[in-house]
Design an enzyme around this catalytic site. Sequence first.
Site, PDB file in Angstrom:
ATOM      1  N   ARG A 120       0.810  -1.228   0.000  1.00  0.00           N
ATOM      2  CA  ARG A 120       0.000   0.000   0.000  1.00  0.00           C
ATOM      3  C   ARG A 120       0.839   1.271   0.000  1.00  0.00           C
ATOM      4  NH1 ARG A 120      -2.575  -3.612   3.452  1.00  0.00           N
ATOM      5  NH2 ARG A 120      -4.583  -4.378   2.645  1.00  0.00           N
ATOM      6  N   LYS A 142       2.417  10.924 -11.794  1.00  0.00           N
ATOM      7  CA  LYS A 142       1.521  10.066 -12.574  1.00  0.00           C
ATOM      8  C   LYS A 142       2.208   8.732 -12.825  1.00  0.00           C
ATOM      9  CE  LYS A 142      -1.508  13.059 -15.305  1.00  0.00           C
ATOM     10  NZ  LYS A 142      -1.896  13.397 -16.689  1.00  0.00           N
ATOM     11  N   GLU A 184       7.795  16.976 -26.004  1.00  0.00           N
ATOM     12  CA  GLU A 184       7.270  17.412 -24.706  1.00  0.00           C
ATOM     13  C   GLU A 184       7.874  18.746 -24.283  1.00  0.00           C
ATOM     14  OE1 GLU A 184       4.807  16.146 -23.254  1.00  0.00           O
ATOM     15  OE2 GLU A 184       4.713  13.974 -23.557  1.00  0.00           O
ATOM     16  N   LYS A 226       6.349  22.420 -15.295  1.00  0.00           N
ATOM     17  CA  LYS A 226       5.517  21.322 -14.810  1.00  0.00           C
ATOM     18  C   LYS A 226       5.356  21.371 -13.297  1.00  0.00           C
ATOM     19  CE  LYS A 226       4.295  16.548 -15.334  1.00  0.00           C
ATOM     20  NZ  LYS A 226       4.465  15.291 -16.097  1.00  0.00           N
ATOM     21  N   GLU A 236      -5.033  16.687 -11.456  1.00  0.00           N
ATOM     22  CA  GLU A 236      -5.561  16.991 -12.782  1.00  0.00           C
ATOM     23  C   GLU A 236      -7.073  17.240 -12.774  1.00  0.00           C
ATOM     24  OE1 GLU A 236      -5.587  14.599 -16.840  1.00  0.00           O
ATOM     25  OE2 GLU A 236      -3.533  15.018 -16.235  1.00  0.00           O
ATOM     26  N   ARG A 240      -3.786  21.186 -14.758  1.00  0.00           N
ATOM     27  CA  ARG A 240      -2.818  20.152 -15.135  1.00  0.00           C
ATOM     28  C   ARG A 240      -3.191  19.466 -16.447  1.00  0.00           C
ATOM     29  NH1 ARG A 240       0.183  15.551 -11.348  1.00  0.00           N
ATOM     30  NH2 ARG A 240       1.369  14.641 -13.072  1.00  0.00           N
ATOM     31  N   ASN A 244      -1.640  17.944 -21.467  1.00  0.00           N
ATOM     32  CA  ASN A 244      -2.026  16.896 -22.410  1.00  0.00           C
ATOM     33  C   ASN A 244      -2.244  17.421 -23.828  1.00  0.00           C
ATOM     34  OD1 ASN A 244      -2.117  14.613 -20.555  1.00  0.00           O
ATOM     35  ND2 ASN A 244      -3.868  15.670 -19.633  1.00  0.00           N
ATOM     36  N   HIS A 247      -2.062  14.975 -26.672  1.00  0.00           N
ATOM     37  CA  HIS A 247      -1.971  13.618 -26.135  1.00  0.00           C
ATOM     38  C   HIS A 247      -3.190  12.764 -26.449  1.00  0.00           C
ATOM     39  CE1 HIS A 247       1.497  15.233 -24.131  1.00  0.00           C
ATOM     40  NE2 HIS A 247       1.705  14.139 -23.443  1.00  0.00           N
ATOM     41  N   HIS A 251      -2.404   9.451 -28.119  1.00  0.00           N
ATOM     42  CA  HIS A 251      -2.689   8.161 -27.479  1.00  0.00           C
ATOM     43  C   HIS A 251      -3.491   7.253 -28.404  1.00  0.00           C
ATOM     44  CE1 HIS A 251      -2.168   9.835 -23.108  1.00  0.00           C
ATOM     45  NE2 HIS A 251      -1.021   9.701 -23.749  1.00  0.00           N
ATOM     46  N   HIS A 264       6.239   7.611 -27.891  1.00  0.00           N
ATOM     47  CA  HIS A 264       5.212   8.483 -27.318  1.00  0.00           C
ATOM     48  C   HIS A 264       5.356   9.918 -27.823  1.00  0.00           C
ATOM     49  CE1 HIS A 264       2.447  10.282 -24.498  1.00  0.00           C
ATOM     50  NE2 HIS A 264       3.407  11.018 -23.969  1.00  0.00           N
TER      51      HIS A 264
END
Length: 361
Positions: A120, A142, A184, A226, A236, A240, A244, A247, A251, A264
């Site tokens: 955990r 993330k 990026e 960032k 997000e 935030r 993207n 993206h 994606h 990517h």
Amino acid sequence: MQSLKVELGSRSYPILVGPGLLDRAELIVPHLQRRKVLVVTNTTVAPLYLARVVQALQGAGIACLSCELPDGEQYKDWVTLNQIFDALLSNRCERGTTLIALGGGVIGDMGGFAAACYQRGMPFIQIPTTLLSQVDSSVGGKTAINHPLGKNMIGAFYQPKLVLADTDTLATLPDRELSAGLAEVIKYGLIRDLPFLDWLESNLERLLAREQDALIHAIHRSCANKAEIVAADERETGERALLNLGHTFGHAIEAGLGYGEWLHGEAVAAGTMMAAELSSAMELIARTDVQRIERLLLRAKLPVTGASLPVERYLDLMRHDKKVDDGRLRLVLLESVGRAFISDAASDRQIAAAITARMPK
């Protein structure tokens, strides 16, 4: 070395950027809970840098274990993730053991997700070795794995204790990977930092030539952007999501072709052009702005057209995106070069037209 901090109260952490950092165990040891670590890396990075990291830590009295995963986006899945858990369990690692992710974005995402899940939550440290991971994926917490229906759909927000970006590792990075990282970097200029975009236009060839001072500046400036965004919106719920840009389109390319076919950053570059086309069609930015973005991406040796997938396939995959809210697709668009916003106003017809405009001829 340059440093900055992601300000998250008691969970704040430093980002260190500069050459020769892999050998400096004194930068890592203060962030360890126990004197034992598991270094997660891959079969490409391990021969280059694993021994250096282990030797430095062992020299400081730290017990080091390692786990080598196969290299590639196609291995960012449950099966490969279990190899990390196997290593943690078979070596009886405790909750206070620190997991160190040594590699690019895939290793950072998977290592962080494993750390979030194991008992955990165990501490972890990011040592990113690609430009893309140094400027983006290692910062902000993330973590995720992919699913055949969508990229990064299974994961957790889980912050590292330290990000250590050794710019010397970029010397062994293939040219294609360096360009993927620049996608990026360029993103930060487009969404919120016009002076940085101007600097990139003047210094792109220095970055491609891997000049250290230019790389350090670009990485530090990207991370500073960032860090500000993450501090304001860790999970997000608002600003935030601007990170993207391109993206959601990108994606879809990655998932539609099969993970690993495109890098990517390559998919993000093509997706950024689709977002720019849509922004222009909605009369938010001028055609000259679209052309400016295209010129910069081409100079960075990045694709400006997407994959030859049916438009309906794009739309279907995009509807699985994390930014879908109440059934509506929310996209990052440009209201000017250097300023982005989030909109759900685009129709499927407009989105399809933007995709079509960036199809290979």
